[in-house]
Design a protein around this motif. Structure first.
Motif, PDB file in Angstrom:
ATOM      1  N   LEU A 103       5.596  55.960 -12.150  1.00 32.44           N
ATOM      2  CA  LEU A 103       4.192  55.971 -11.779  1.00 32.44           C
ATOM      3  C   LEU A 103       4.032  56.424 -10.340  1.00 32.44           C
ATOM      4  O   LEU A 103       4.809  56.039  -9.459  1.00 32.44           O
ATOM      5  CB  LEU A 103       3.592  54.574 -11.932  1.00 32.44           C
ATOM      6  CG  LEU A 103       3.591  53.958 -13.331  1.00 32.44           C
ATOM      7  CD1 LEU A 103       2.960  52.580 -13.302  1.00 32.44           C
ATOM      8  CD2 LEU A 103       2.862  54.839 -14.313  1.00 32.44           C
ATOM      9  N   PHE A 105       1.356  56.187  -7.330  1.00 31.51           N
ATOM     10  CA  PHE A 105       0.207  55.371  -6.976  1.00 31.51           C
ATOM     11  C   PHE A 105      -0.628  55.988  -5.862  1.00 31.51           C
ATOM     12  O   PHE A 105      -0.099  56.657  -4.959  1.00 31.51           O
ATOM     13  CB  PHE A 105       0.669  53.987  -6.502  1.00 31.51           C
ATOM     14  CG  PHE A 105       0.972  53.021  -7.609  1.00 31.51           C
ATOM     15  CD1 PHE A 105       2.192  53.068  -8.261  1.00 31.51           C
ATOM     16  CD2 PHE A 105       0.035  52.082  -8.003  1.00 31.51           C
ATOM     17  CE1 PHE A 105       2.486  52.181  -9.295  1.00 31.51           C
ATOM     18  CE2 PHE A 105       0.319  51.182  -9.029  1.00 31.51           C
ATOM     19  CZ  PHE A 105       1.539  51.239  -9.665  1.00 31.51           C
ATOM     20  N   GLY A 106      -1.930  55.698  -5.928  1.00 38.20           N
ATOM     21  CA  GLY A 106      -2.796  55.972  -4.805  1.00 38.20           C
ATOM     22  C   GLY A 106      -2.695  54.836  -3.798  1.00 38.20           C
ATOM     23  O   GLY A 106      -2.024  53.830  -4.045  1.00 38.20           O
ATOM     24  N   SER A 107      -3.370  54.989  -2.681  1.00 39.55           N
ATOM     25  CA  SER A 107      -3.307  53.981  -1.618  1.00 39.55           C
ATOM     26  C   SER A 107      -4.184  52.775  -1.897  1.00 39.55           C
ATOM     27  O   SER A 107      -4.121  51.782  -1.161  1.00 39.55           O
ATOM     28  CB  SER A 107      -3.711  54.597  -0.273  1.00 39.55           C
ATOM     29  OG  SER A 107      -2.798  55.614   0.092  1.00 39.55           O
TER      30      SER A 107
END
Lengths: 114, 110
Positions: A103, A105-107
């Protein structure tokens, strides 16, 4: 290559208001996930899109939460009306396919409901 | 109940020491992953170990998996201040999504 981007990074709203979070996955990633972390506890699954279809929305807490992914590109997560317990960090993640398991991920969006 | 749970919740070590974090889970899995999160940032994938693997290495990281005990460990050797972060294990508990634990907060002191 751009990563997963989320907007806004922070949102402060009052109880009863509406907030819409946006996630832009990595281009070409069919799988898009929403997760939430509340008060430093575990990161809880909310839902999983495959392209524009909801593959699994078993983690959505209640019908105040609505997620969409029109056209299978970006996704929005709307909370209406927001409650105090909705405060937390909302993460979006994407992956190219389920089998690879990795995955990106965004922040995250830090949501504070006052 | 949580599928994955890391132990300890917090760990503080000196730079150069090794850090070991453990993860326990409840149901059978296809794979287990470890992620790192620096403060205010998203999670970053570190390593994936499949259910038929027992040990995997990546640079200073070593992951073990014991499916009979439903547990995994992440070892970071020769730790650096930059390793300070929260570490999460994630399992594909139901084959459709990944379940994360609450994480271990690692502090590496210079």
């Amino acid at each position: 290559e751009a990563g997963v981007t989320q907007f806004p990074s922070h949102s402060v709203i009052e109880k009863g208001q509406t907030v819409t979070l946006r996630c832009d996955p990595i281009s070409g990633h069919d799988n898009l996930y929403w997760y939430r972390r509340v008060m430093g506890k575990e990161i809880k699954f909310l839902l999983h899109f495959v392209k524009e279809s909801k593959q699994d929305e078993s983690g959505m807490p209640n019908n105040r939460f609505l997620a969409e992914r029109t056209g299978g590109t970006y996704s929005t997560l709307k909370v209406q009306p927001a409650e105090l317990e909705d405060s937390g960090v909302y993460f979006c993640a994407s992956s190219q396919n389920w089998a690879t398991g990795k995955l990106f991920f965004g922040s995250g969006t830090q949501l504070s409901v006052l | 109940s949580q599928q994955g749970e890391e132990d300890p919740q917090a760990l503080s070590i000196q730079e150069g020491e090794n850090a070991t974090m453990n993860c326990s889970y409840k149901t059978s899995i296809n794979n287990l992953q470890w992620y790192r999160q620096n403060s205010g940032r998203g999670l970053v994938h570190l390593i994936l170990i499949r259910s038929n693997e027992r040990e995997k290495h990546s640079g200073r990281l070593r992951v073990t998996l014991d499916t009979s005990k439903k547990s995994s460990s992440l070892l970071i050797t020769a730790s650096r201040a930059a390793d300070t972060a929260s570490y999460f294990c994630a399992t594909d508990a139901n084959g459709q999504n990944f379940v994360f634990g609450p994480g271990t907060r690692l502090s590496v002191l210079p």
